[in-house]
Enzyme design. Structure first.
Site, short mmCIF file in Angstrom:
data_model
loop_
_atom_site.label_atom_id
_atom_site.label_comp_id
_atom_site.label_asym_id
_atom_site.label_seq_id
_atom_site.Cartn_x
_atom_site.Cartn_y
_atom_site.Cartn_z
N GLY A 200 -7.52 -3.62 5.91
CA GLY A 200 -8.01 -4.91 5.05
C GLY A 200 -8.94 -4.51 4.10
O GLY A 200 -10.01 -3.75 4.39
N TYR B 240 3.81 0.64 9.73
CA TYR B 240 3.17 0.49 8.33
C TYR B 240 1.73 0.37 8.59
O TYR B 240 0.84 0.92 8.11
CB TYR B 240 3.65 -0.46 7.27
N SER C 147 2.51 6.38 4.50
CA SER C 147 3.22 5.95 5.90
C SER C 147 4.25 6.29 6.11
O SER C 147 5.11 6.47 7.21
CB SER C 147 3.00 4.32 6.04
N ASP D 187 11.31 5.09 2.35
CA ASP D 187 10.33 4.46 2.80
C ASP D 187 9.82 3.52 3.72
O ASP D 187 10.88 3.42 4.49
CB ASP D 187 9.94 3.02 1.45
N ASP D 188 8.76 3.21 4.27
CA ASP D 188 8.69 2.73 5.63
C ASP D 188 9.28 1.15 5.79
O ASP D 188 9.82 1.12 6.87
CB ASP D 188 7.04 2.55 6.09
N ASN E 149 -8.74 -10.84 14.67
CA ASN E 149 -7.62 -10.21 14.06
C ASN E 149 -6.40 -10.81 14.33
O ASN E 149 -6.14 -10.91 15.63
CB ASN E 149 -7.33 -8.53 14.38
N GLY E 150 -5.49 -11.41 13.60
CA GLY E 150 -4.31 -12.12 14.16
C GLY E 150 -4.45 -13.38 13.09
O GLY E 150 -4.73 -13.73 12.23
N CYS F 292 -6.14 -7.40 10.24
CA CYS F 292 -7.63 -7.02 10.02
C CYS F 292 -7.89 -5.79 10.95
O CYS F 292 -7.39 -5.73 11.64
CB CYS F 292 -8.57 -8.11 10.12
#
Length: 486
Positions: A28, A261, A307, A369-370, A102-103, A2
């Protein structure tokens, strides 16, 4: 994953928080919320969806106060569809606290029992953030003995919280009438950065804490430092800053996927530039490609925007192959990786990307791609390249194969959804209908991120199956999968 931000200012913070959440929208897009504190009164607004549609003028006018916090949600625990599970969460005692997080907590089964049987607290959602808030409220209540709320009392509560909670958590809270608290788990898995500036009006210090440094810089805050793993900081209503290490054995293991990313390239986290790390990923990836592919067979190198662009540029440079932009992105479609549900992600790929046939026709294309997680996006991209006229499609990932669930705040809980789980690289290539597939190695990813930095280790569980908190076992992973599928 988040995005969080907290501000202690000399002026109303509602607009600052709104602007900051726009900068964190990539972290998010399920829901968002803002809480401000006016003396001892909280003003809170939460809504589903993205920031630019969630707040109307009347909502902003009601968010009064010089201290506040904000959140953008990417659901990894609980329902993405429920506005009740949007953050922040609130408890009325002690004092009144609102908190964002966040987590992902990994011992929620034990916490649920403790909260009901021991703490005698009720939670009204399946969100681990509400659990985190109630654990903190309980521990703070235990520290209060008819005395003023001093920073050491708060820090002791965080110290006891660390002993009870397992997993990843970067959190910001407002304590009614007192100030702003921020703390980070003892492994520092999720990022949290401190910024400071001097008010042009009062010449006093103003503070900001956020997930990424770009938010601080964009609001003219000077980046002071990261919140250390296990550390808590407390900023009073008047801008007084206090900090203390609240963990007995803190160790820094930042999440590698932030650099692959999640984070914006213009951020610096844990002293490491995200952009520079992605450039190095391209350098190391090019060396692996040289050993795996006849580079003379490749006509152009192309990124999947956005990214993977830095890595793709370095791959092209190191291989001496022309760099071209063949995929064009619709800016009005969100990040497909963080969309809830397989079907939504699948539908959004073609809405998000368009392949320009003049760049693909009759060419052997090396796509960078990442990462490759579920393979949903990758397979559609390969087909788009072939439909646009590519002769051959070589595909490379700047990250290693994602073979294991991620339980620290990224929605990868189910091994069966991970295309690399129990498959060889040749089998993955066949599944994705790729002519040749090349992955970054785990060691090269590690070097890309932490070389020339004081950081010793990274949280790389989704690549290695080694979980840094030491509490994640096969039984827990099976339980998570069952919860996810139910």
């Amino acid at each position: 994953m988040c995005g969080i931000v907290g501000i202690v200012s000399c002026d109303d913070v509602n607009q600052q928080i709104y602007d900051s959440l726009l900068l964190l929208q990539h972290r998010g897009q399920d829901s968002t919320g803002i809480a401000t504190m006016e003396n001892t009164v909280f003003h809170i607004h939460k809504a589903k969806g993205q920031v630019n549609t969630a707040y109307r003028t009347r909502d902003m006018r009601n968010l009064i106060g010089k201290i506040g916090l904000g959140h953008v949600r990417y659901a990894t625990k609980g329902s993405a569809e429920s506005v009740e599970e949007a953050q922040p969460f609130y408890v009325n005692a002690p004092y009144g606290i609102v908190l964002i997080h966040n987590g992902n907590l990994t011992n929620t089964r034990d916490l649920e029992k403790q909260l009901f049987n021991v703490d005698k607290r009720h939670t009204n959602s399946s969100s681990d953030t509400e659990m985190l808030l109630n654990i903190f409220a309980t521990e703070l209540q235990e520290q209060i003995h008819n005395q003023d709320l001093e920073p050491d009392i708060i820090f002791n509560a965080v110290k006891n919280l660390h002993k009870r909670i397992q997993g990843s958590y970067a959190s910001i809270a407002l304590i009614s009438g007192h100030g702003l608290l921020a703390f980070r788990d003892p492994f520092g898995i999720r990022p949290l950065v401190i910024g400071k500036r001097i008010s042009l009006i009062t010449q006093k210090e103003e503070w900001m804490v956020a997930s990424e440094s770009l938010v601080l810089e964009n609001n003219d805050y000077h980046v002071v430092r990261d919140v250390e793993p296990g550390e808590a900081i407390f900023i009073t209503n008047n801008g007084e800053f206090f900090s203390k290490q609240c963990s007995e054995n803190p160790r820094l293991f930042p999440c590698a996927f932030e650099y692959v990313y999640l984070a914006r390239p213009d951020s610096v986290m844990n002293g490491i530039s995200v952009y520079q790390a992605r450039l190095k990923m391209g350098d190391y990836l090019a060396e692996t490609i040289k050993q795996s592919i006849q580079c003379g067979d490749v006509d152009v190198v192309m990124p999947i925007p956005d990214s993977s662009r830095p890595a793709a540029m370095q791959v092209a440079r190191q291989l001496g192959i022309e760099y071209r932009e063949g995929f064009f992105k619709n800016r009005y479609v969100g990040r497909t990786f963080i969309m809830p549900g397989h079907q939504k992600r699948k539908q959004s790929v073609r809405q998000k990307l368009n392949a320009m046939s003049t760049e693909f026709k009759n060419k052997n294309v090396l796509i960078v791609d990442d990462s490759i997680v579920r393979g949903t996006t990758s397979k559609q991209i390969v087909q788009m390249a072939k439909d646009a006229g590519a002769n051959k499609v070589f595909f490379t990932s700047a990250a290693p194969p994602v073979r294991y669930p991620h339980v620290y705040g990224i929605n990868m809980p189910n091994r069966d959804e991970l295309i690399a789980h129990d498959r060889s690289i040749i089998e993955i290539a066949e599944k994705l209908e790729i002519d040749h597939l090349v992955y970054q190695s785990v060691e090269n990813l590690r070097k890309s991120i932490i070389n020339d930095s004081p950081i010793q280790e990274l949280e790389m569980s989704c690549f290695t199956g080694s979980y840094v908190t030491g509490t994640v076992n096969q039984e827990y992973l099976k339980w998570v999968e069952n919860e996810y599928n139910s």
